[in-house]
Design an enzyme around this catalytic site. Structure first.
Site, PDB file in Angstrom:
ATOM      1  N   SER A  29       0.838  -1.204   0.000  1.00 42.96           N
ATOM      2  CA  SER A  29       0.000   0.000   0.000  1.00 42.96           C
ATOM      3  C   SER A  29       0.868   1.245   0.000  1.00 42.96           C
ATOM      4  CB  SER A  29      -0.874   0.009   1.249  1.00 42.96           C
ATOM      5  OG  SER A  29      -1.423   1.289   1.438  1.00 42.96           O
ATOM      6  N   TYR A  87      -0.888  -0.957   9.991  1.00 47.96           N
ATOM      7  CA  TYR A  87      -1.080  -1.235   8.552  1.00 47.96           C
ATOM      8  C   TYR A  87       0.202  -0.924   7.758  1.00 47.96           C
ATOM      9  CZ  TYR A  87      -3.671  -0.880   4.078  1.00 47.96           C
ATOM     10  OH  TYR A  87      -4.136  -1.023   2.796  1.00 47.96           O
ATOM     11  N   LYS A 100       2.460  -3.438   5.542  1.00 50.47           N
ATOM     12  CA  LYS A 100       2.573  -3.223   4.099  1.00 50.47           C
ATOM     13  C   LYS A 100       4.023  -3.005   3.660  1.00 50.47           C
ATOM     14  CE  LYS A 100      -1.746  -3.615   2.824  1.00 50.47           C
ATOM     15  NZ  LYS A 100      -2.149  -4.903   2.213  1.00 50.47           N
TER      16      LYS A 100
HETATM   17  P1  NAI Z   1     -12.036  -5.044   0.952  1.00 54.61           P
HETATM   18  O1  NAI Z   1     -12.353  -4.885   2.395  1.00 54.61           O
HETATM   19  O2  NAI Z   1     -13.086  -4.804  -0.052  1.00 54.61           O
HETATM   20  O3  NAI Z   1     -11.430  -6.497   0.676  1.00 54.61           O
HETATM   21  C1  NAI Z   1     -10.632  -7.189   1.592  1.00 54.61           C
HETATM   22  C2  NAI Z   1     -11.165  -8.600   1.660  1.00 54.61           C
HETATM   23  O4  NAI Z   1     -10.303  -9.397   2.497  1.00 54.61           O
HETATM   24  C3  NAI Z   1     -12.556  -8.663   2.276  1.00 54.61           C
HETATM   25  O5  NAI Z   1     -13.451  -9.322   1.388  1.00 54.61           O
HETATM   26  C4  NAI Z   1     -12.350  -9.445   3.567  1.00 54.61           C
HETATM   27  O6  NAI Z   1     -13.465 -10.261   3.931  1.00 54.61           O
HETATM   28  C5  NAI Z   1     -11.133 -10.282   3.246  1.00 54.61           C
HETATM   29  N1  NAI Z   1     -10.414 -10.726   4.446  1.00 54.61           N
HETATM   30  C6  NAI Z   1     -10.101  -9.966   5.532  1.00 54.61           C
HETATM   31  N2  NAI Z   1      -9.452 -10.713   6.440  1.00 54.61           N
HETATM   32  C7  NAI Z   1      -9.345 -11.960   5.920  1.00 54.61           C
HETATM   33  C8  NAI Z   1      -8.763 -13.158   6.394  1.00 54.61           C
HETATM   34  N3  NAI Z   1      -8.161 -13.212   7.592  1.00 54.61           N
HETATM   35  N4  NAI Z   1      -8.821 -14.268   5.616  1.00 54.61           N
HETATM   36  C9  NAI Z   1      -9.437 -14.222   4.398  1.00 54.61           C
HETATM   37  N5  NAI Z   1     -10.024 -13.100   3.911  1.00 54.61           N
HETATM   38  C10 NAI Z   1      -9.965 -11.981   4.661  1.00 54.61           C
HETATM   39  O7  NAI Z   1     -10.784  -4.078   0.670  1.00 54.61           O
HETATM   40  P2  NAI Z   1      -9.896  -3.815  -0.637  1.00 54.61           P
HETATM   41  O8  NAI Z   1      -9.734  -2.369  -0.769  1.00 54.61           O
HETATM   42  O9  NAI Z   1     -10.398  -4.598  -1.788  1.00 54.61           O
HETATM   43  O10 NAI Z   1      -8.486  -4.386  -0.164  1.00 54.61           O
HETATM   44  C11 NAI Z   1      -7.801  -5.452  -0.785  1.00 54.61           C
HETATM   45  C12 NAI Z   1      -6.325  -5.322  -0.460  1.00 54.61           C
HETATM   46  O11 NAI Z   1      -5.796  -4.139  -1.063  1.00 54.61           O
HETATM   47  C13 NAI Z   1      -6.015  -5.197   1.027  1.00 54.61           C
HETATM   48  O12 NAI Z   1      -4.833  -5.922   1.320  1.00 54.61           O
HETATM   49  C14 NAI Z   1      -5.790  -3.719   1.205  1.00 54.61           C
HETATM   50  O13 NAI Z   1      -4.997  -3.437   2.323  1.00 54.61           O
HETATM   51  C15 NAI Z   1      -5.107  -3.389  -0.094  1.00 54.61           C
HETATM   52  N6  NAI Z   1      -5.128  -1.974  -0.442  1.00 54.61           N
HETATM   53  C16 NAI Z   1      -6.286  -1.386  -0.865  1.00 54.61           C
HETATM   54  C17 NAI Z   1      -6.279  -0.049  -1.198  1.00 54.61           C
HETATM   55  C18 NAI Z   1      -7.456   0.630  -1.762  1.00 54.61           C
HETATM   56  O14 NAI Z   1      -7.325   1.789  -2.161  1.00 54.61           O
HETATM   57  N7  NAI Z   1      -8.622  -0.010  -1.811  1.00 54.61           N
HETATM   58  C19 NAI Z   1      -5.060   0.784  -1.012  1.00 54.61           C
HETATM   59  C20 NAI Z   1      -3.914   0.050  -0.618  1.00 54.61           C
HETATM   60  C21 NAI Z   1      -3.963  -1.270  -0.322  1.00 54.61           C
END
Ligand code: NAI
Length: 300
Positions: A153, A166, A170
């Site tokens: 990130s 976080y 990251k």
């Molecule tokens: P999101 O919350 O929509 O998706 C994350 C998913 O991970 C969720 O569906 C959740 O149920 C699942 N999850 C959480 N803990 C879990 C576990 N222990 N085991 C299995 N599944 C688990 O969020 P998003 O934005 O799609 O994030 C995806 C990745 O991208 C994350 O690693 C986030 O930190 C990273 N990220 C996202 C950014 C953004 O702008 N959306 C920016 C930088 C990084």
């Protein structure tokens, strides 16, 4: 121009029930990969669990004519991570691609951050990526082929208020990715990381309201898909991606300042400006290369 396809490949995408992971799973499946859709199904903070989100994505993939299977396990536990990879082996006979994407948020100013808030975020992002990669690694090594993408990130790479947990996880993923790049080289395994920006439930209250349309998850997935394709030769790299822009992010070192003989505190003070000079900077491939300027100084 030829289309990039993933026929015959088996992909595991963690946290694929929502947001970015869902889009990665849909895209890889649409281009022929068989996909394990993992998602614990909790809320944004990782509270709760439900098999629903992963199952919904699997149904969507099947409806579009693709192949996928759901896995509701927690990537932060050894058993959960092994079960994710085992699902690929049981359902599709192998694993070729691992996209470590699962993540949670427990933002808090550092003054108020509890050890539990720190540990839980490290556990999902950093330990989860380690555990799932570790479960897949022997299979990737044995078949002499693998593609791993870890999800870092910009907040981790550059720092952000309220995200000590976080950001630590990251940035840790950057060292992890670089090391997997080195250790996988002999075995045809390429590991890279992305630092995305996209409108998801994780960021909807952090990004400007008018960003939703411009920062779709569909503007991140093409990079992930490219990095896990067999034609990708890059490894150990980190790319920021979002809103249609992609750029390589590098850990760099300035030209530095040095002297032979005794080094005093005053020497540091008196040369602080030279020590902080940023240009020309160097991007080293590995720690041995990074030792180059020091070795030169020692020989002087
Ligand atoms: P999101 O919350 O929509 O998706 C994350 C998913 O991970 C969720 O569906 C959740 O149920 C699942 N999850 C959480 N803990 C879990 C576990 N222990 N085991 C299995 N599944 C688990 O969020 P998003 O934005 O799609 O994030 C995806 C990745 O991208 C994350 O690693 C986030 O930190 C990273 N990220 C996202 C950014 C953004 O702008 N959306 C920016 C930088 C990084």
């Amino acid at each position: 121009m030829s289309e990039l396809r993933y026929d015959g490949r088996v992909a595991v995408v963690t946290g694929a029930g929502h947001g970015l992971g869902r889009q990665h799973a849909l895209e890889l499946a649409a281009r022929g990969a068989k996909v394990v859709v993992n998602d614990l199904g909790g809320d944004r903070a990782g509270v709760g669990a439900s098999a629903g989100p992963a199952q919904d994505v699997v149904e969507e993939i099947k409806k579009n004519g693709g192949e996928a299977v759901a896995n509701p396990d927690n990537v932060a536990t050894v058993e959960g991570a092994q079960a994710v990879v085992q699902t690929a082996l049981d359902s599709f006979g192998k694993v070729d691609i691992v996209v470590n994407n699962a993540g949670i948020l427990r933002d808090r100013s550092f003054k108020n951050m509890s050890p539990e808030e720190f540990d839980s975020v490290i556990a999902v992002h950093l330990r989860g990526s380690f555990l799932v990669s570790s479960a897949a690694w022997p299979h990737l090594r044995e078949q002499g082929y693998g593609r791993i993408v870890n999800t870092s990130s910009p907040a981790g790479l550059f720092g952000n208020f309220g995200q000590a947990n976080y950001a630590t996880a990251k940035m840790g993923l950057v060292g992890f990715t670089r090391t997997l790049g080195h250790e996988g080289a002999k075995y045809g395994i390429k590991a890279n990381a992305i630092a995305p920006v996209a409108w998801t439930r994780m960021t909807e209250d952090l990004l400007p309201a008018d960003a939703a349309a411009k920062l779709g998850v569909d503007k991140v997935t093409p990079l992930v898909a490219f990095l896990v394709h067999e034609s990708n030769e890059s490894t150990g790299e980190v790319y920021t991606v979002g809103g249609g822009r992609v750029a390589r992010i590098m850990v760099t070192e300035g030209p530095g300042w040095g002297k032979n003989g005794d080094l005093s505190v005053e020497d540091i003070r008196d040369n602080w400006e030279a020590i902080n000079v940023a240009e020309p900077h160097s991007v080293f491939k590995n720690v041995a290369e990074q030792m180059g300027p020091l070795n030169q100084q020692l020989r002087a």
